[in-house]
Design a protein around this motif. Structure first.
Motif, PDB file in Angstrom:
ATOM      1  N   THR A  27       0.833  -1.193   0.000  1.00 22.16           N
ATOM      2  CA  THR A  27       0.000   0.000   0.000  1.00 22.16           C
ATOM      3  C   THR A  27       0.864   1.238   0.000  1.00 22.16           C
ATOM      4  O   THR A  27       1.995   1.218   0.491  1.00 22.16           O
ATOM      5  N   ARG A  28       0.311   2.327  -0.537  1.00 17.89           N
ATOM      6  CA  ARG A  28       1.005   3.614  -0.501  1.00 17.89           C
ATOM      7  C   ARG A  28       0.396   4.521   0.561  1.00 17.89           C
ATOM      8  O   ARG A  28       0.909   5.607   0.818  1.00 17.89           O
ATOM      9  N   ASP A  29      -0.718   4.077   1.142  1.00 21.12           N
ATOM     10  CA  ASP A  29      -1.378   4.873   2.164  1.00 21.12           C
ATOM     11  C   ASP A  29      -0.578   4.824   3.465  1.00 21.12           C
ATOM     12  O   ASP A  29       0.069   3.818   3.774  1.00 21.12           O
ATOM     13  N   THR A  30      -0.655   5.911   4.226  1.00 20.91           N
ATOM     14  CA  THR A  30      -0.025   5.896   5.550  1.00 20.91           C
ATOM     15  C   THR A  30      -0.998   5.374   6.600  1.00 20.91           C
ATOM     16  O   THR A  30      -0.589   4.884   7.640  1.00 20.91           O
ATOM     17  N   THR A  31      -2.288   5.516   6.305  1.00 17.35           N
ATOM     18  CA  THR A  31      -3.314   4.983   7.205  1.00 17.35           C
ATOM     19  C   THR A  31      -4.021   3.827   6.525  1.00 17.35           C
ATOM     20  O   THR A  31      -4.603   4.000   5.457  1.00 17.35           O
ATOM     21  N   TYR A  32      -3.944   2.702   7.124  1.00 17.96           N
ATOM     22  CA  TYR A  32      -4.592   1.514   6.569  1.00 17.96           C
ATOM     23  C   TYR A  32      -4.844   0.537   7.697  1.00 17.96           C
ATOM     24  O   TYR A  32      -4.382   0.724   8.819  1.00 17.96           O
ATOM     25  N   TYR A  33      -5.614  -0.488   7.386  1.00 18.45           N
ATOM     26  CA  TYR A  33      -5.987  -1.476   8.398  1.00 18.45           C
ATOM     27  C   TYR A  33      -5.751  -2.874   7.841  1.00 18.45           C
ATOM     28  O   TYR A  33      -5.949  -3.128   6.654  1.00 18.45           O
ATOM     29  N   LEU A  48     -11.070 -12.390  13.081  1.00 20.32           N
ATOM     30  CA  LEU A  48     -10.113 -12.756  14.118  1.00 20.32           C
ATOM     31  C   LEU A  48      -9.436 -11.539  14.731  1.00 20.32           C
ATOM     32  O   LEU A  48      -9.349 -11.433  15.951  1.00 20.32           O
ATOM     33  N   ILE A  49      -8.931 -10.635  13.904  1.00 17.68           N
ATOM     34  CA  ILE A  49      -8.182  -9.508  14.439  1.00 17.68           C
ATOM     35  C   ILE A  49      -8.130  -8.377  13.426  1.00 17.68           C
ATOM     36  O   ILE A  49      -8.229  -8.622  12.214  1.00 17.68           O
ATOM     37  N   ARG A  50      -7.995  -7.154  13.902  1.00 17.62           N
ATOM     38  CA  ARG A  50      -7.705  -5.996  13.071  1.00 17.62           C
ATOM     39  C   ARG A  50      -6.514  -5.270  13.678  1.00 17.62           C
ATOM     40  O   ARG A  50      -6.275  -5.326  14.885  1.00 17.62           O
TER      41      ARG A  50
ATOM     42  N   THR B  93     -21.200  -5.514   5.662  1.00 13.19           N
ATOM     43  CA  THR B  93     -21.535  -4.149   6.048  1.00 13.19           C
ATOM     44  C   THR B  93     -20.412  -3.580   6.909  1.00 13.19           C
ATOM     45  O   THR B  93     -19.655  -4.318   7.531  1.00 13.19           O
ATOM     46  N   SER B  94     -20.320  -2.272   6.935  1.00 12.63           N
ATOM     47  CA  SER B  94     -19.396  -1.621   7.863  1.00 12.63           C
ATOM     48  C   SER B  94     -19.938  -0.257   8.240  1.00 12.63           C
ATOM     49  O   SER B  94     -20.752   0.334   7.535  1.00 12.63           O
ATOM     50  N   ASP B  95     -19.460   0.224   9.363  1.00 11.16           N
ATOM     51  CA  ASP B  95     -19.907   1.500   9.909  1.00 11.16           C
ATOM     52  C   ASP B  95     -19.024   2.611   9.347  1.00 11.16           C
ATOM     53  O   ASP B  95     -17.815   2.621   9.582  1.00 11.16           O
ATOM     54  N   GLY B  96     -19.594   3.525   8.621  1.00 12.01           N
ATOM     55  CA  GLY B  96     -18.804   4.588   8.004  1.00 12.01           C
ATOM     56  C   GLY B  96     -18.146   5.510   8.999  1.00 12.01           C
ATOM     57  O   GLY B  96     -17.198   6.218   8.684  1.00 12.01           O
ATOM     58  N   GLN B 101     -13.207  -0.612  12.084  1.00 12.22           N
ATOM     59  CA  GLN B 101     -13.935  -1.762  12.579  1.00 12.22           C
ATOM     60  C   GLN B 101     -14.058  -2.822  11.485  1.00 12.22           C
ATOM     61  O   GLN B 101     -14.073  -2.499  10.298  1.00 12.22           O
ATOM     62  N   PRO B 102     -14.123  -4.069  11.871  1.00  8.81           N
ATOM     63  CA  PRO B 102     -14.210  -5.119  10.860  1.00  8.81           C
ATOM     64  C   PRO B 102     -15.527  -5.081  10.123  1.00  8.81           C
ATOM     65  O   PRO B 102     -16.534  -4.630  10.663  1.00  8.81           O
ATOM     66  N   GLN B 103     -15.511  -5.543   8.926  1.00 10.77           N
ATOM     67  CA  GLN B 103     -16.750  -5.711   8.193  1.00 10.77           C
ATOM     68  C   GLN B 103     -17.492  -6.917   8.763  1.00 10.77           C
ATOM     69  O   GLN B 103     -16.895  -7.872   9.226  1.00 10.77           O
ATOM     70  N   HIS B 104     -18.803  -6.825   8.693  1.00 11.78           N
ATOM     71  CA  HIS B 104     -19.651  -7.909   9.170  1.00 11.78           C
ATOM     72  C   HIS B 104     -20.212  -8.630   7.957  1.00 11.78           C
ATOM     73  O   HIS B 104     -20.859  -8.013   7.114  1.00 11.78           O
ATOM     74  N   PHE B 105     -19.967  -9.912   7.875  1.00 15.28           N
ATOM     75  CA  PHE B 105     -20.347 -10.688   6.706  1.00 15.28           C
ATOM     76  C   PHE B 105     -21.599 -11.516   6.949  1.00 15.28           C
ATOM     77  O   PHE B 105     -21.825 -12.009   8.066  1.00 15.28           O
ATOM     78  N   GLY B 106     -22.385 -11.663   5.882  1.00 15.42           N
ATOM     79  CA  GLY B 106     -23.451 -12.652   5.893  1.00 15.42           C
ATOM     80  C   GLY B 106     -22.856 -14.040   5.741  1.00 15.42           C
ATOM     81  O   GLY B 106     -21.640 -14.194   5.587  1.00 15.42           O
TER      82      GLY B 106
END
Lengths: 116, 114
Positions: A27-33, A48-50, B93-96, B101-106
């Motif tokens: 990625t080139r973004d500085t903010t990502y997840y 599982l995790i973020r 879905t996800s909260d804008g 936050q993680p996406q919630h899947f069906g």
């Protein structure tokens, strides 16, 4: 271009072995997840995790641990003392801002088989 | 009850048929997504929506269309199904206001096109 690479397509271990699933992202973004999801044979996706790009602390949750290294653009996942119930496909995913709407870019997944 | 519900769960149909996959959510999220999963390819984004009036193409939108009928509903249509659209489809879905936050899947819709 693939933004998330999970080089291990399939891994097979014997119960109680430790196993590490590799994930390399781009990625080139500085903010990502970054995320890990588990997909058991039943098919649903289990979060599982973020981890956000500003938090390089490793994390441990029970038998699971994650190693995030920005210097190598990696977010690896280790299962300690694997169990048969860990058998699943594991996906690493990247979420970036901008017009992508923070949609997830998934790797192709690593299929883990844990045998008794 | 599930937060993100996909219907049908399974569908077998023939080439050329029009198919609609439906997704509804009770989470109050403004963002909704459709992904497709093929063996060995992971999940790929088809369409996503920021809100009812904002719909965007994803990586593999050709052959698909979507409709955001309400904040809670996001439908995916295959106007004329073809066999290579056989796949497992997921809505999420996800909260804008909470993008980390993680996406919630069906639970997915397994679609087979003969």
């Amino acid at each position: 271009a693939q933004k998330v690479t999970q080089a291990q397509t399939e891994i097979s271990v014997v119960e109680k072995e430790d196993v590490t699933l590799d994930c390399v992202y781009e990625t080139r973004d500085t903010t990502y997840y970054l995320f890990w999801y588990k997909q058991p044979p039943s098919g649903e996706l289990v979060f599982l995790i973020r981890r956000n790009s500003f938090d390089e602390q490793n994390e441990i949750s029970g038998r699971y641990s994650w190693n995030f290294q920005k210097s190598t653009s990696s977010f690896n996942f280790t299962i300690t003392a694997s169990q048969v119930v860990d058998s699943a496909v594991y996906f690493c995913a990247l979420s970036e801002g901008g017009r992508s709407g923070y949609a997830l870019n998934f790797g192709k997944g690593t299929s883990l088989l844990v045998t008794p | 009850d599930a937060d993100v519900t996909q219907t049908p769960r399974n569908r077998i149909t023939k080439t050329g048929k029009r198919i609609m996959l439906e997704c509804s959510q009770t989470k109050g999220h403004d963002r909704m997504y459709w992904y497709r999963q093929d063996p060995g390819l992971g999940l790929r984004l088809i369409y996503y929506s920021f809100d009812v009036k904002d719909i965007n193409k994803g990586e593999i939108s050709d052959g698909y269309s979507v409709s955001r009928q309400a904040q809670a509903k996001f439908s995916l249509s295959l106007e004329s199904a073809i066999p290579n659209q056989t796949a497992l489809y997921f809505c999420a879905t996800s909260d804008g206001d909470a993008l980390n936050q993680p996406q919630h899947f069906g639970d997915g819709t397994r679609l087979s096109i003969l």
